[in-house]
Design an enzyme around this catalytic site. Structure first.
Site, mmCIF file in Angstrom:
data_model
loop_
_atom_site.group_PDB
_atom_site.id
_atom_site.type_symbol
_atom_site.label_atom_id
_atom_site.label_comp_id
_atom_site.label_asym_id
_atom_site.label_seq_id
_atom_site.Cartn_x
_atom_site.Cartn_y
_atom_site.Cartn_z
ATOM 1 N N LYS A 170 15.080 26.396 34.054
ATOM 2 C CA LYS A 170 15.739 27.436 33.255
ATOM 3 C C LYS A 170 14.840 27.983 32.150
ATOM 4 O O LYS A 170 14.918 29.152 31.793
ATOM 5 C CB LYS A 170 17.028 26.879 32.632
ATOM 6 C CG LYS A 170 18.077 26.449 33.647
ATOM 7 C CD LYS A 170 18.725 27.628 34.323
ATOM 8 C CE LYS A 170 19.887 27.198 35.219
ATOM 9 N NZ LYS A 170 20.413 28.327 36.010
ATOM 10 N N GLU A 205 25.837 31.512 28.764
ATOM 11 C CA GLU A 205 26.817 30.627 29.370
ATOM 12 C C GLU A 205 26.050 29.441 29.915
ATOM 13 O O GLU A 205 24.845 29.534 30.136
ATOM 14 C CB GLU A 205 27.551 31.340 30.521
ATOM 15 C CG GLU A 205 26.848 31.261 31.883
ATOM 16 C CD GLU A 205 25.518 31.996 31.937
ATOM 17 O OE1 GLU A 205 25.283 32.863 31.070
ATOM 18 O OE2 GLU A 205 24.712 31.704 32.842
ATOM 19 N N SER A 245 14.403 21.215 40.832
ATOM 20 C CA SER A 245 14.626 22.189 39.757
ATOM 21 C C SER A 245 14.901 21.557 38.404
ATOM 22 O O SER A 245 14.697 22.186 37.374
ATOM 23 C CB SER A 245 15.772 23.115 40.144
ATOM 24 O OG SER A 245 16.923 22.353 40.466
#
Lengths: 277, 398
Positions: free
Chosen positions: B86, B108, B375
């Site tokens: 991210k 969010e 990830s």
């Protein structure tokens, strides 16, 4: 397209009045109760009706209207039940303009063509799809036009001239002018609408301009009309009266009747000139 | 659907309230200007290297699937600062926010990884940061809630709908439509209205670009398949992007199968949904026959979402990528398996991709090379996996 909006605004103009348009959620707090509520709104003097079909994820709505959608969904409201109720109301009230306020996925749910056809058969005059802006609207406008439904678009406070011109040319029936930024809700009041933006829309040939978002008291209606608007829509304040009186249908109707009468009174020119409203 | 802005075939677009259109067009322009500005790329590259720790390794598993014909490489986004991929795109969007003169950030988050990334960017750029998180997710990803608050972000619980990622996005969009003037909404995934799916892909593309170079260095050839988990689909589109035009490389997106695709408790949007409009774009959506959005389910908060990025819908409909589900049970097994076999604890999200890769590897008759996008790291999931295993044991003992 039906000419109910044209007739309404012509008539109001003749009488030096603006339009007062309450909004409620179809199926809130139940289908039968909602029918009685809509009758009350009409009895109180609503010039037109703005009605929602409950959606699970209403991103343009604040907590009050979200809760109304949830109540209706919990009672099993579906778009088809809503259309049945609309048809019933149309049968009894042939002249009052009825507008739908919905979200795109409900239009697409069983097919956009079917949605607009059902709306038309139920006597609906206009459809505003909250998450379909002008830039993405081609297909929605086409189905609306094919079914004689007026596509309504929102003119937000941050739109530039180019965007306003497009809105003015596409919106039919009326123009939904946002009284402020944000989502629906009466907790944040409308800001005095910029009369320059309203006259810009009118000069661009937009149909009558109606101010919504943050309208909860007679003075908000007056402010909107003084700024050059042709009417005002009140959603959350109307729905809040239903939420506050759940389980007491009589009290709900009593309070709604008074509310609509008060806000309708504020649209009568001679009243607020005399300062008695 | 006819899409005028941000089309991926028939998918994508900008389906938002009119009030957000000027804001999205402003963002589109800022992004295009930034892409053409070498100084922007230089600043972002510098941050990715010095602050976030790029490039991340491409690690060949020594033990996982050593009994099969497949060599599995892990793209170690779990080692990126913040604990997941991210951070890549949040740094990009934070720089864009500054470029547009915005003072505040909202985001969010599902698993909390995007919230953590936004919180660290808020701290780094000295911007007020507010993160919306479903109350269900706050409970199951408590360590990340603490991380965000530690870095100065305000975490706002969302109690609507299923109290999950979908509802957090609803709330962030509502906030943005009131506060767009001084606030940028850093959407955390490759879904949402144009230009987000493109911005997020371009800022995540670095994953696949590095992986491609690294595998060519290590093996002298392209991989046979690339696996990535798909909730909204940002890590998947990031690692897929540079392989889409390499037809020999199979692309596999792994969706959360929850309790199983035969139940209604899953988040397998592409396999079980149909096209519709959720959160601003036309894409696959889990919904009922009338268009009401279904609540998704997954053990992994980051995949627990009834929508998916528009480009994934396009890759699916054109057949370029395939999408398959992995259940909660299978994901937890893969979580343990990778921990035991390599000493790497994956995020539950990434464990879905591991599970699918292992399943494919077992059936390969010839020698193959896979890349799995790891990830994120699994520290945030320890408590949840412990209680999941405990519950399962309790049930099997009954």
């Amino acid at each position: 397209m039906s000419d109910r909006y044209v007739k309404l605004f012509d008539e109001l103009k003749k009488n030096s009045q603006g339009a007062f348009i309450p909004f409620v959620m179809l199926g809130d707090p139940g289908m039968e109760e909602c029918e009685a509520i809509i009758e009350t709104l009409i009895e109180g003097g609503a010039d037109a009706l703005e009605l929602g079909i409950p959606f699970s994820d209403p991103t343009a709505d604040g907590p009050v209207i979200q809760a109304a959608a949830n109540r209706a969904l919990e009672k099993g409201a579906t778009p088809d039940c809503c259309f049945d109720l609309l048809a019933k109301i149309r049968k009894k009230h042939t002249c009052i303009p009825m507008g739908l306020l919905v979200y795109a996925n409900l239009v697409l749910g069983r097919g956009a063509e079917r949605f607009y056809r059902r709306a038309s058969e139920s006597g609906v005059d206009s459809v505003l799809v909250a998450d379909v802006p002008v830039i993405s609207s081609r297909r929605f406008v086409r189905y609306a036009q094919e079914n004689g439904i007026a596509p309504v678009f929102v003119a937000p406070p941050n739109a530039d001239d180019g965007q306003l011109l497009e809105i003015a040319s596409l919106t039919k029936g009326y123009t939904y002018f946002l009284g402020r930024a944000g989502v629906t809700g009466a907790d944040r009041e409308m800001e005095a609408p910029l009369s320059a933006r309203i006259s810009f829309l009118k000069d661009a040939g937009a149909p009558p301009v109606v101010v919504g978002f943050g309208i909860s008291r007679p003075e908000h209606v007056r402010l909107a009309l003084e700024a050059g608007a042709d009417g005002a829509i009140s959603g959350s304040a109307t729905v809040a009266l239903i939420a506050a009186n759940l389980g007491d249908a009589k009290k709900t109707r009593g309070e709604l009747l008074k509310f609509v009468k008060d806000l309708k009174a504020a649209t009568r020119n001679e009243l607020y000139v005399r300062g008695t409203a | 659907m006819e899409i005028t802005k941000g089309a991926f075939g028939e998918f994508g677009g900008m389906f938002v309230p009119e009030i957000l259109v000027p804001t999205l067009l402003e963002l589109e322009k800022a992004f295009e200007d930034a892409q053409a500005d070498p100084a922007f790329a230089a600043e972002l590259d510098g941050l990715l290297k010095e602050y976030a720790g790029r490039e991340t390794p491409l690690y060949r598993c020594r033990n996982l699937c050593s009994d099969t014909n497949v060599k599995i490489y892990l793209k170690r986004e779990d080692l990126l600062h913040g604990g997941a991929h991210k951070t890549n795109q949040v740094l990009g969007q934070a720089l864009l926010s500054r470029r547009m003169g915005k003072k505040k950030l909202i985001a969010e988050t599902g698993a909390g990884q995007h919230g953590v990334a936004t919180a660290l960017a808020g701290a780094l750029f000295n911007m007020e940061t507010k993160v919306y998180m479903g109350s269900k997710d706050m409970a199951r990803q408590a360590p990340n809630v603490f991380r965000m608050r530690l870095m100065g972000a305000e975490v706002t619980p969302v109690e609507t709908g299923g109290c999950g990622l979908k509802d957090a996005i609803n709330e962030a969009m509502r906030d943005w439509s009131a506060n767009y003037a001084d606030t940028h909404y850093i959407l955390g995934t490759a879904a949402g209205p144009h230009p987000f799916p493109t911005i997020v892909r371009e800022f995540q593309r670095v994953i696949g670009r590095e992986a491609k170079r690294q595998i060519l260095e290590a093996e002298g050839r392209l991989p046979d398949a690339v696996f990535a988990c798909v909730g909204g689909g940002s890590n998947a589109i990031g690692i897929f992007a540079d392989f889409i035009d390499e037809p020999s490389v199979k692309l596999v997106g792994v969706e959360p199968g929850g309790h199983g695709l035969h139940t209604d408790k899953h988040g397998a949007t592409i396999e079980k949904g149909r096209p519709g409009i959720l959160h601003g774009s036309y894409s696959y959506v889990l919904q009922d026959e009338n268009g009401q959005i279904h609540e998704s389910h997954s053990i992994s908060a980051g995949l627990d979402y009834p929508g998916v990025g528009a480009q994934h819908s396009h890759l699916y409909s054109t057949g370029r990528a395939e999408y398959a589900g992995v259940t909660d049970n299978e994901a937890v097994e893969a979580f343990s398996l990778l921990s035991k076999s390599e000493g790497i604890i994956p995020a539950l999200e990434s464990a879905h991709a591991i599970a699918k890769a292992v399943e494919h590897a077992k059936n390969e008759k010839e020698s193959k090379i896979y890349i799995v996008n790891l990830s994120g790291r699994g520290d945030k999931d320890l408590e949840q996996v412990m209680s999941f295993i405990k519950n399962k044991e309790a049930i099997s003992h009954e």
